[in-house]
Every structure is written in C-alpha cells, then in structure tokens.
Design an enzyme around this catalytic site. Sequence first.
Site, mmCIF file in Angstrom:
data_model
loop_
_atom_site.group_PDB
_atom_site.id
_atom_site.type_symbol
_atom_site.label_atom_id
_atom_site.label_comp_id
_atom_site.label_asym_id
_atom_site.label_seq_id
_atom_site.Cartn_x
_atom_site.Cartn_y
_atom_site.Cartn_z
ATOM 1 N N CYS A 168 -1.459 0.699 -9.215
ATOM 2 C CA CYS A 168 -2.331 0.708 -10.383
ATOM 3 C C CYS A 168 -2.920 2.107 -10.513
ATOM 4 C CB CYS A 168 -3.416 -0.368 -10.281
ATOM 5 S SG CYS A 168 -4.461 -0.230 -8.809
ATOM 6 N N THR A 169 -3.866 2.294 -11.388
ATOM 7 C CA THR A 169 -4.356 3.639 -11.685
ATOM 8 C C THR A 169 -4.977 4.327 -10.476
ATOM 9 O OG1 THR A 169 -4.812 2.898 -13.945
ATOM 10 C CG2 THR A 169 -5.780 4.996 -13.253
#
Length: 305
Positions: A190-191
Amino acid sequence: MQGNFSKKIDPMSNLPFTVAALYCFAPLPQYESLREPLAQLCCANGIKGTLLLAAEGINGTVAGSAGAIEKLIAHITAIPGLGEPELKYSHASEMPFHRMKVRLKREIVTMGVEGIDPLKSVGTYIAPKDWNALIADENTVVVDKRNDYEYAIGTFEGAIDPQTRTFREFPEWVKQNRDRLEGKKIAMFCTGGIRCEKATAFVKGLGFDDVYHLKGGILKYLEEVPREQSMWNGECFVFDERVAVGHGLAESDVELCRACRRPLTPQDKLSQFFEEGVSCAGCYAERQKQVKLAEKRGANKHIGS
C-alpha cells in the site's frame, strides 16, 4: 515491527516544505488527552495536515518547515507507550495541505473488523531491496491493497487490483477470492504500509501462513530502489495537493479532477469528457451509470435536474 525514527530529514533538499507520513500501532488508552497538545504544537509551528488518534495508535501526514517537523516528531516519540513511528519523509515545493486537523477516531485506519491487532499478528515485512525477488516469484500472488483510483495511475508489475473503493471492502474481497490465494505466497503493498498492517493481520487470521508486505510501502520503495531496477509502473497517489509522486518521491504531473477528486494523468486530460474544473471521463462514466440505473427504476433520466 515498527519504527523508522533514525531516518533524518534530507538536509540537501532545496524544496521549502518537508512532508512526514507516519503511523504507529500502540495501546493509547488516554488518546483523547493527546489531541490538544498536538494541535497547539502544530498550529504554533505552521504545520498543516491530518493526524488521527485512536486507542490503537496514531496515523497521519503533515507538512511544514524541516525544523517544525522535527519538533513534532520529537513530541510524538516522547508520548508514553507509543515508541518510534514508522516514518517517511519527502519534500514539496508548495504547502500540500490547507489546514491542520487532529482527529479522534475508533481506528487509525478504518477496516471495520473487530479484533484485528497488528501488534499480535501481522505479515512478514519485506524490505524494498528484497521486494522485487518476492513479487517475481511465480508462486507469489501480488495484491495491491489500495483503492481502485490509486491503482489506476500506478502499481507493481503483475499486481491484482481488488477494485475496492474503500478499505472496508477488502475483507469481503478476500473471502470471495480465497481460491486465488490458496497455496500461494501472498505479497501485499500500500502507500505507506499502514493498510497492510491490518490487511495482513486479517488474512493471517483466516488461516493463510505465507503472508508478506512491503515495509514502508510504495513510498519507501520509490525512495530507495533505483528507477532502473524498479518494478513499479506509473505514479503513486498521495492524499494531499501533490496528488502523486514518482521515483525518488519527486512530484508528478498528475492532477485532481476538482469535480470527483479522481487523479488525472496528462493522457486522461485528452479525453473528450474532460473540462477543466468541471468534469472528467470518470465523472462522465459515473453519471452514465446513474442514468442507466434511473432508467431501470423508471425514474427521470435527467439526473440532478
């Protein structure tokens, strides 16, 4: 496993604003009392962004001068019981936030599943330098843990898009796609890493053993892995006015549609449905979907009239 406080702000950056993305899972039974001191410190030092506080820890992204951000991080790491946060620095040419918000929440990242505790069970962390080897393994299934609009502008080679619009939808996607995960190494990203903390904990709770996630998230990978060795394609969406960053965490040319808030690449802006400040192809597609639904219900097809 958390903590990356030893990483220092880059003194060589010639950009005026330092952006700090941070999170830490830790028991904070008195988290409500932390709100006002944090808000006062940020406002007094010109820091803007969002910090979320909950009984499970802290999460947020903020921006300010290098000195101001250092003061804030020192304050956060001194909170009793919190420890060192997972921390990533980048830089911006303009202030990427409009205001400062310190909010009290039930979760610092909302999954909506009771009993998920990354402090008790979590996937195996994979350093950015080792990530390519894992996702290139033919027995690995790579899952992009972000939302559909984030996936649309960039992802890792071969990654699955669960087509979720919020993190709350991910548990149901896993349950409906168990057959795609059975017998595989499951690699999630994810980010910045926080969504994978809960996502890997959830998946392990369903009985999967070989569960991995990218330590520090895409942001750490783009910072540390040279472009010529990278398996990342496109840009990484960020939740501020920079919209997206690329390799080296450099600001990109991706913009936001001011109508629907979807990210727009230069190619997206060539669409016949794009009108600056009014609409984009995504807006048009959503409107057409609503028109068709209205027609099926026998309602007036002129939505919004």
